[in-house]
Design an enzyme around this catalytic site. Structure first.
Site, PDB file in Angstrom:
ATOM      1  N   ASP A 418      19.954  11.956  56.089  1.00 24.52           N
ATOM      2  CA  ASP A 418      19.158  12.768  56.688  1.00 24.52           C
ATOM      3  C   ASP A 418      18.932  12.287  58.184  1.00 24.52           C
ATOM      4  O   ASP A 418      19.147  11.263  58.472  1.00 24.52           O
ATOM      5  CB  ASP A 418      17.686  13.097  56.012  1.00 24.52           C
ATOM      6  CG  ASP A 418      16.527  13.631  56.745  1.00 24.52           C
ATOM      7  OD1 ASP A 418      16.726  14.743  57.245  1.00 24.52           O
ATOM      8  OD2 ASP A 418      15.807  12.840  57.203  1.00 24.52           O
ATOM      9  N   ASP A 625      13.662  11.764  54.106  1.00 26.24           N
ATOM     10  CA  ASP A 625      12.322  11.491  54.090  1.00 26.24           C
ATOM     11  C   ASP A 625      11.354  12.400  54.031  1.00 26.24           C
ATOM     12  O   ASP A 625      10.441  12.530  53.590  1.00 26.24           O
ATOM     13  CB  ASP A 625      11.889  10.672  55.338  1.00 26.24           C
ATOM     14  CG  ASP A 625      12.082  11.616  56.845  1.00 26.24           C
ATOM     15  OD1 ASP A 625      13.132  12.404  56.685  1.00 26.24           O
ATOM     16  OD2 ASP A 625      11.412  11.554  57.395  1.00 26.24           O
ATOM     17  N   ASP A 629      14.034  17.372  52.072  1.00 25.33           N
ATOM     18  CA  ASP A 629      15.095  16.509  51.631  1.00 25.33           C
ATOM     19  C   ASP A 629      14.812  16.473  49.988  1.00 25.33           C
ATOM     20  O   ASP A 629      15.672  16.217  49.410  1.00 25.33           O
ATOM     21  CB  ASP A 629      15.079  15.233  52.146  1.00 25.33           C
ATOM     22  CG  ASP A 629      15.336  15.319  53.708  1.00 25.33           C
ATOM     23  OD1 ASP A 629      16.090  15.964  54.242  1.00 25.33           O
ATOM     24  OD2 ASP A 629      14.647  14.357  54.228  1.00 25.33           O
TER      25      ASP A 629
HETATM   26  N1  LIG Z   1       6.222  21.026  62.315  1.00 22.58           N
HETATM   27  C1  LIG Z   1       7.166  21.524  63.116  1.00 22.58           C
HETATM   28  N2  LIG Z   1       6.964  21.845  64.526  1.00 22.58           N
HETATM   29  C2  LIG Z   1       7.985  22.293  65.269  1.00 22.58           C
HETATM   30  N3  LIG Z   1       9.320  22.275  64.619  1.00 22.58           N
HETATM   31  C3  LIG Z   1       9.381  22.057  63.356  1.00 22.58           C
HETATM   32  C4  LIG Z   1       8.467  21.632  62.685  1.00 22.58           C
HETATM   33  N4  LIG Z   1       8.908  21.498  61.532  1.00 22.58           N
HETATM   34  C5  LIG Z   1      10.400  21.939  61.450  1.00 22.58           C
HETATM   35  N5  LIG Z   1      10.375  22.206  62.636  1.00 22.58           N
HETATM   36  C6  LIG Z   1      11.815  22.833  63.429  1.00 22.58           C
HETATM   37  O1  LIG Z   1      12.550  23.074  62.313  1.00 22.58           O
HETATM   38  C7  LIG Z   1      13.846  22.231  62.347  1.00 22.58           C
HETATM   39  C8  LIG Z   1      14.469  21.840  60.877  1.00 22.58           C
HETATM   40  O2  LIG Z   1      13.148  20.901  60.324  1.00 22.58           O
HETATM   41  P1  LIG Z   1      13.620  20.242  58.970  1.00 22.58           P
HETATM   42  O3  LIG Z   1      12.303  19.657  58.522  1.00 22.58           O
HETATM   43  O4  LIG Z   1      14.342  21.268  58.245  1.00 22.58           O
HETATM   44  O5  LIG Z   1      14.821  19.385  59.666  1.00 22.58           O
HETATM   45  P2  LIG Z   1      14.405  17.803  60.329  1.00 22.58           P
HETATM   46  O6  LIG Z   1      13.370  16.985  59.752  1.00 22.58           O
HETATM   47  O7  LIG Z   1      14.276  18.245  61.962  1.00 22.58           O
HETATM   48  O8  LIG Z   1      15.777  17.181  60.614  1.00 22.58           O
HETATM   49  P3  LIG Z   1      16.187  16.508  59.125  1.00 22.58           P
HETATM   50  O9  LIG Z   1      16.870  17.267  58.406  1.00 22.58           O
HETATM   51  O10 LIG Z   1      17.575  15.599  59.734  1.00 22.58           O
HETATM   52  O11 LIG Z   1      15.271  15.392  58.898  1.00 22.58           O
HETATM   53  C9  LIG Z   1      13.490  21.063  63.283  1.00 22.58           C
HETATM   54  O12 LIG Z   1      14.406  20.263  63.667  1.00 22.58           O
HETATM   55  C10 LIG Z   1      12.471  21.688  64.237  1.00 22.58           C
HETATM   56  O13 LIG Z   1      13.048  22.314  65.091  1.00 22.58           O
HETATM   57 MG   LIG Z   2      13.895  14.660  57.875  1.00 19.80          MG
END
Ligand SMILES: Nc1ncnc2c1ncn2[C@@H]1O[C@H](COP(=O)(O)OP(=O)(O)OP(=O)(O)O)[C@@H](O)[C@H]1O
Ligand SMILES: [Mg+2]
Ligand SMILES: [Zn+2]
Length: 832
Positions: A418, A625, A629
């Site tokens: 991730d 994390d 995921d």
């Molecule tokens: N709390 C939040 N505030 C603002 N944007 C958010 C928030 N949670 C998610 N996002 C948006 O949604 C997108 C996708 O989130 P997701 O949690 O699926 O992936 P990530 O954690 O950013 O990336 P990865 O999958 O690599 O961990 C993020 O890149 C962000 O743009």
């Molecule tokens: Mg993540």
């Protein structure tokens, strides 16, 4: 692997706990019901002579018969029996008596010296070797055999009374056989070799069990209340109590620093020893050492739910859970021993019945067969190796939830990472933050964002709350209603009647009826996208009101770790929910070392891609994390969560956890898995080959009973010692290690500073459980939201109501006003 649900922690905490307490595969017995878990106590006992699986069953059934004993599990490699019992119904000493074992800590844990039986047996044997000078001395060997036999007799008798057979009985038969052949020296030698080898083996295992008990004694039992100075049991501390931890003391419960500054050594959790600075709002964990300075800590969990307590439970369970190979060997051993006795008797008797000569030779051959067939080396091949590897892993900060997982680790051919929080630090810095249009003031926008984000545990949330702080905005999570997480998109909340979405362009598309992807808007956003950073949008009641961009750096060691995996023949893939630009940016920082990149994924896409990777590349590991995921972690052959920085959901569904955030532990874990596989293979080959050699020797030359016994106990010892080599860490180069430690130390400092900022962002565990559905179910909510906000406008205080009017006046037209770049802190005043 994923289908093999045994010992996989379930989704809920209670289920997790239950599966930990009563792992299948150990003969865990539930007796009298009705006691509450609180009252139960765990007693750890050392049992000498637990060798073959038959004896495990014996101890189980002996103890489980007692009233008040809820569960019994036996850890064969360390010869530890874990008895969970009600102290009111049955005392520790009673249990000890029943199993004729000793409790930890009482009268010298495991004796460094051989038992009197062994000494007497050895001395008498030695004396009997002078029989050539004085023939009657040969009787001393017989006396020696009798002197050494009582422990064997006792255990053999106990097994026989359950109509079972074990190694003790096999050996006793051999002794009786030797006596029948009038070869008293041989009889004495069998007893001596067998008992002393068993003692040596126990001695060797002490080292392993010492590792286990040191894990168990990490947390101090007492805590000092900060207000009164009163000393209380850590177990009795409620959540939210404030305790003091002085320099040199170990933190007793997980919590958040409320006062004071200090440096803390988190070695017990992460396996890495360097000071991590702590200030108010920093999280501290039970079992970590306060190096200098005084801190007051508000507890955030009960002692029994602290991270280290969970870790202990997992290690315990890991030791209990028997791996596939082990189960196979065990199930064979059940029919195997009786079969061997029948075969041995057949070899001794049948030739005589058929009229063959030399009855003594056939009897000896039968006895050699009996002794050589003892499967103890084979039975110990796997558990000792697994046990030692699990301990080593725990010591270097990798928590592996069972022997099965070690076996799968060895087979991994592809790793999916991730991005946010795994490859990158998950510590975003805000590049730009702008108000769109003139309907909302910067201060209000920041207040909304930080209030809603303070309920999210996403790494971006911490950065946004922090940004608000830097503009003197205090988040008010209590003002937020209907908080929801939109997986892969962002978050949603209602604040003072306004429906606010914060997230990526998916969230924008969902929430906004306005076509913000017009050419004009795109050019405006273009400025924000430079440098491949993530862009976030704030949509209020269907209208884009704010836009921000943030970026995140790769962890130190991430590129090296992936490079190392490549040299091990393992391909690496990145799966991220973040934008393609952000993914490419990370790949650039890693110097293009990743084999594949997939971006803008929903949690379901990650699961699908992990499945595809399994089909294409073979056994796959997933490292992640976030809560998003968790499904992918469960799907992978080995799911690895990012320890204390990751989400609880990820930690629960994963098969292994990195307690530190050091990605380099990933190749290390796979290497450990491979070492274990090699060790087990060597053990199995050695135990089979040595036995075969003895049998061939007996058939071709002379059946030597003592040689068979020596080969048996000798291989047993070899197997144990070989397994214990795994206790040594695999780090090749001390210098390299030191270098890495400094780099990590720097990173830890940085991260703890970020943690200070993130401290305000309380994790919204309860809110995050219901993440699957989004408000309204899809499409545009513009009109719907507006009606709602009109209904609620009565309750809004004056400055907000003023805003409301502005918002209501605004129609769903594309904003042309461009961005108001946020400047200084002067804007952020007023009611907050
Ligand atoms: N709390 C939040 N505030 C603002 N944007 C958010 C928030 N949670 C998610 N996002 C948006 O949604 C997108 C996708 O989130 P997701 O949690 O699926 O992936 P990530 O954690 O950013 O990336 P990865 O999958 O690599 O961990 C993020 O890149 C962000 O743009
Ligand atoms: Mg993540
Ligand atoms: Zn044996």
């Amino acid at each position: 692997m994923a289908g093999d649900g045994e010992n996989r922690p379930g989704a809920s905490d209670a289920a997790l706990e239950d599966s930990l307490l009563l792992p299948e595969g150990t003969a865990a017995i539930r007796s009298s019901g009705g006691e509450t878990r609180k009252k139960l106590e765990k007693t750890y006992l050392d049992v000498l002579g637990v060798c073959c699986s038959a004896e495990v069953a014996l101890v189980d059934s002996l103890l489980a018969r007692l009233d008040g004993v809820r569960a019994v599990s036996v850890v064969v490699p360390s010869r530890t029996v874990i008895v969970e019992h009600d102290p009111a119904a049955v005392s520790q000493s009673r249990i000890g008596l029943e199993a004729s074992v000793r409790a930890y800590g009482s009268s010298g844990i495991i004796s460094r010296w051989p038992s009197p039986y062994i000494v007497a047996c050895g001395a008498l044997l030695l004396a009997s070797s002078f029989r050539l000078l004085f023939p009657p001395l040969q009787w001393l060997a017989l006396v020696g055999a009798c002197a050494g036999a009582p422990p064997m007799l006792l255990r053999g008798f106990a097994t026989a009374s359950r109509l079972a057979l074990d190694i003790n009985i096999l050996m006793l038969i051999a002794v009786v056989g030797a006596v029948a052949l009038k070869d008293y020296t041989e009889a004495g030698l069998i007893v001596f070799l067998f008992t002393s080898a068993e003692w040596l083996e126990t001695l060797a295992c002490t080292k392993a069990s010492a590792g286990m008990s040191s894990l168990l004694s990490m947390i101090p039992p007492k805590a000092v209340l900060a207000e009164t100075g009163e000393i209380v049991n850590a177990r009795d501390l409620a959540v939210g109590a404030v305790i003091m931890v002085r320099a040199g003391e170990v933190v007793p419960v997980d919590g958040v620093v409320v006062e004071g500054q200090s440096e803390v050594d988190e070695r017990s959790l992460t396996g890495e020893s360097y000071p991590v600075p702590k200030q108010p709002m920093s999280k501290v964990w039970a079992g970590t050492l306060n190096l200098d300075g005084y801190i007051a800590v508000r507890t955030s969990a009960l002692a029994e739910n602290s991270t280290v307590a969970k870790m202990e439970k997992l290690v315990e369970e890991a030791q209990n859970s028997r791996s596939k190979t082990q189960r196979l060997i065990d199930s064979c051993a059940k029919y195997y021993t009786p079969a061997v006795v029948v075969l041995g008797a057949g070899v001794a008797v049948l030739p005589l019945l058929l009229g063959a000569g030399d009855p003594e030779r056939w009897l000896r051959l039968g006895l050699v067969l009996l002794v050589s067939a003892c499967p103890c080396a084979l039975v110990l091949s796997t558990p000792v190796a697994t046990f030692c590897a699990l301990l080593t892993a725990a010591r270097i900060g990798i928590l592996i939830k069972g022997g099965d997982i070690l076996e799968s680790l060895a087979e991994i051919t592809a790793v999916a990472f991730d991005k946010t929080g795994t490859i990158t630090r998950g510590e975003f810095s805000i590049h730009a933050f702008s108000v769109v249009g003139d309907k909302v003031q910067m201060s209000h926008l920041l207040y909304w964002i930080s209030s809603i984000e303070s309920k999210s545990s996403h790494p971006m949330a911490a950065a946004l709350v922090d940004y608000g702080h830097s503009k003197y905005i205090q988040p008010k999570p209590e003002d937020v209603a209907e908080f929801r997480i939109l997986p892969g998109e962002g978050i949603y909340g209602v604040i003072h009647g306004r429906h606010i979405y914060i997230g990526n362009k998916r969230a924008l598309a969902r929430a906004s009826s306005c076509h913000t992807d017009t050419e004009e808007t795109k050019t405006m956003l273009g400025a924000h996208l430079k440098g491949g950073v993530s862009v976030g949008y704030v949509i209020c009641d269907g209208e884009l009101v704010g836009v921000f961009s943030l970026s995140d750096d790769c962890r130190t060691g991430a590129a090296e770790a992936i490079q190392e995996l490549r040299t091990m023949g393992i391909s690496s893939v990145m799966l991220t929910g973040d934008s393609a630009e952000a993914a490419a940016h990370a790949q650039e920082q890693l110097h293009g070392v990743l084999d594949e990149i997939h971006s803008e994924l929903l949690p379901a896409d990650k699961v699908r891609l992990v499945g595809a990777l399994k089909a294409k590349a073979g056994p796959t590991m997933m490292v992640g994390d976030g809560i998003n995921d968790a499904p992918a972690l469960a799907m992978a052959d080995v799911g690895v969560s990012m320890g204390i920085s990751g989400s609880a959901a990820a930690m629960e569904t994963s098969h292994a956890t990195l307690m530190s955030s050091d990605i380099l532990r990933i190749p290390e874990a796979i290497r450990l898995g491979r070492r274990v596989r090699r060790t087990i293979a060597v053990n199995v080959v050695v135990s089979v080959v040595v036995k075969a050699a003895v049998l061939v020797l007996a058939l071709a030359w002379r059946p030597l009973l003592w040689a068979a016994v020596l080969a048996d106990v000798g291989t047993c010892l070899l197997v144990v010692l070989n397994g214990m080599l795994l206790l040594r860490e695999g780090s090749k180069d001390g210098k390299e290690e030191a270098c890495r430690a400094t780099a990590r130390s720097l990173e830890m400092r940085r991260s703890s500073q970020a943690q200070l900022a993130a401290g305000g962002a309380s994790s919204a565990a309860s809110a995050t459980t219901n993440t699957a559905e989004s408000p309204g179910g899809g499409d545009c909510h513009c009109c719907q939201n507006q009606t709602k906000s009109t209904e609620r406008s009565v309750a809004i205080d004056i400055p907000a109501a003023a805003d409301e009017q502005v918002l209501k006046a605004a129609s769903c037209a594309p904003t042309k006003s461009g961005f108001t770049q946020c400047t200084g802190s002067s804007e952020a005043t007023g009611r907050m």
